[in-house]
Design an enzyme around this catalytic site. Structure first.
Site, PDB file in Angstrom:
ATOM      1  N   ASP A 245       0.837  -1.193   0.000  1.00 43.77           N
ATOM      2  CA  ASP A 245       0.000   0.000   0.000  1.00 43.77           C
ATOM      3  C   ASP A 245       0.880   1.254   0.000  1.00 43.77           C
ATOM      4  OD1 ASP A 245      -2.269  -1.508   0.015  1.00 43.77           O
ATOM      5  OD2 ASP A 245      -2.722  -1.229   2.139  1.00 43.77           O
ATOM      6  N   TYR A 311       5.112  -9.299   7.521  1.00 44.35           N
ATOM      7  CA  TYR A 311       4.677  -7.946   7.844  1.00 44.35           C
ATOM      8  C   TYR A 311       4.953  -7.611   9.307  1.00 44.35           C
ATOM      9  CZ  TYR A 311       1.605  -8.997   3.840  1.00 44.35           C
ATOM     10  OH  TYR A 311       1.096  -9.394   2.630  1.00 44.35           O
ATOM     11  N   TYR A 383      -5.057 -10.452   3.076  1.00 38.11           N
ATOM     12  CA  TYR A 383      -5.305  -9.053   3.425  1.00 38.11           C
ATOM     13  C   TYR A 383      -5.079  -8.893   4.925  1.00 38.11           C
ATOM     14  CZ  TYR A 383      -7.523  -8.546  -1.167  1.00 38.11           C
ATOM     15  OH  TYR A 383      -7.780  -8.512  -2.520  1.00 38.11           O
TER      16      TYR A 383
END
Length: 453
Positions: A245, A311, A383
């Site tokens: 993103d 992440y 996601y």
């Protein structure tokens, strides 16, 4: 069998003035190692010997009625020299020659075979011979090698209008990038208010201040121009292995990418030497590493290879969270199969589907009773923001759902992108030698355009 060949040769030379290559092409499948010119000359001499007549009686004293002189050695050399001149401004190692034959020549070939009672595809076509004979000479002129799959340059001989067309194929540089500042997209982001024109109803677009782009910089704009300049190319295209993103950082192992340079005049560059140049150009906003010259297959590999991602997320809770409940929720998510509908934040550009993704590993700790830091390793396409927030129940299970507390990711960092089943950077996808101190850790690529990060 010998009599059959001699009879074929006799009848062929009686059709009209016929050059040695066009005569030899009729039996191109015979006697491996000869050129068609040698086959044709040998047939002519053999007929003269068999019939006890001068060879001169069998030789063409006018241009060949089939190829109209295109098969001569002089013509082949002329084509080769013209083709070499046409690409003389470009650096290349491999080539392919193609030929566009006018319908008249194809008709002549067909008529010759019909007169002799041969199939239309008997022997070898004129364009096949010209490709080979011009190609041999072109290779010598340019010190390059023929390549039929993906040559550096393609030259096409147009016999009808006596021109040479050229196509210079792209060159590719692979690497990994780290994005060290937020609010930088991976590629140029055209302004949606003005569709990238910089103008809205004749006025300077307020959405982009007339630039045509939503963001002033991108990873592409901070890296690709250096590669384009080094290769002296016409343009550059940035191919990323997925994308994070805009507000996410890309850290540690970096994300694989390929810069494709169109019509490069300098194809061979020192990719490792470009690394500090790009990093200086990017001024601390983006950093590249592991640069190598790649093959064109690397673009598809970057886009298609199944991958996993790691992440780090900063999380904020709407209410105080108990440490034991937090640990229990992470234990429930560790190794879980997650069912996700397309997030609401992207459903305007992606179909609303339901899919499953795996959480391979997750761990974290509370910073205080309302904030936490979590690291997660998951399947590509997971996601992760919705894994935390639940996206109003569209993701199950989720951290928010297990805690019974509204949760949101306030900062996201992508730490690594790795191939699921195999290392991304394999030697068969590179054109240069591996650096002496190459990192063999095998951190790899992500196939999808939507990482979910």
């Amino acid at each position: 069998m010998t009599d059959d060949v001699l009879d074929l040769a006799r009848r062929a030379v009686e059709t009209g003035p016929l050059c040695d290559p066009c005569l030899g092409r009729l039996v191109a499948e015979r006697s491996f190692g000869l050129t068609n010119r040698e086959r044709g000359r040998s047939l002519r001499v053999a007929v003269a010997l068999a019939d006890d007549r001068p060879v001169a009686d069998l030789e063409a004293d006018e241009p060949c009625w089939v190829c109209e002189g295109e098969s001569t050695e002089e013509r082949a050399q002329e084509w080769a020299e013209r083709a070499a001149y046409a690409v003389s401004d470009y650096d290349f190692e491999t080539f392919q020659v193609g030929t566009r034959v006018p319908p008249l020549f194809e008709e002549n070939d067909a008529l010759l075979r019909a007169d002799l009672g041969l199939d239309d595809d008997a022997g070898e076509a004129l364009k096949t011979e010209l490709n080979r004979e011009v190609g041999k000479r072109f290779g010598r002129e340019t010190d390059s090698e023929v390549e039929f799959q993906r040559p550096d340059v393609q030259v096409t001989l147009n016999l009808g209008d006596d021109t040479v067309d050229t196509q210079v194929n792209s060159a590719f540089v692979y690497g990994r990038y780290r994005k060290l500042e937020r609010d930088i997209p991976q590629t140029k982001w055209p302004c949606s208010d003005c569709n990238g024109t910089g103008l809205n109803r004749g006025e300077i677009c307020e959405g982009c201040d007339g630039s045509g782009y939503r963001y002033d910089e991108s990873v592409e704009q901070l890296s690709a121009p250096v590669v384009q300049d080094a290769m002296d190319g016409e343009s550059a295209t940035f191919h990323g292995a997925g994308r994070e993103d805009v507000d996410a950082l890309m850290l540690e192992g970096g994300r694989p990418f390929v810069v494709e340079i169109d019509e490069p005049r300098e194809r061979t560059v020192d990719a490792a030497a470009l690394q500090p140049e790009i990093n200086e150009f990017a001024d601390g906003k983006v950093e590249v590493l592991d640069l190598r010259q790649a093959t064109y297959e690397m673009v598809e590999r970057v886009k298609e290879l199944d991958a996993s991602k790691t992440y780090r997320m900063a999380i904020e809770f709407d209410e105080p969270v108990d440490a034991a409940d937090f640990e229990a929720a992470l234990d429930e998510l560790d190794g879980a199969t997650i069912e996700q509908r397309t997030p609401q934040r992207v459903d305007h550009r992606r179909a609303d589907i339901e899919r499953t993704r795996e959480v391979y590993d997750i761990e974290g700790e509370l910073d205080d009773e309302r904030t936490a830091t979590v690291e997660l390793h998951g399947e590509g396409g997971l996601y992760v923001k919705e894994l935390v927030s639940s996206d109003e129940g569209r993701t199950k299970p989720s951290l928010a759902g297990l805690l019974g507390v509204e949760s949101v990711v306030t900062a996201l960092d992508v730490l690594d992108v790795q191939g699921e089943d195999e290392p991304f950077a394999r030697e068969e996808f590179f054109r240069d030698e591996p650096p002496e101190a190459a990192d063999e850790s095998g951190t790899e690529a992500e196939p999808t355009d939507a990482d979910g990060d």
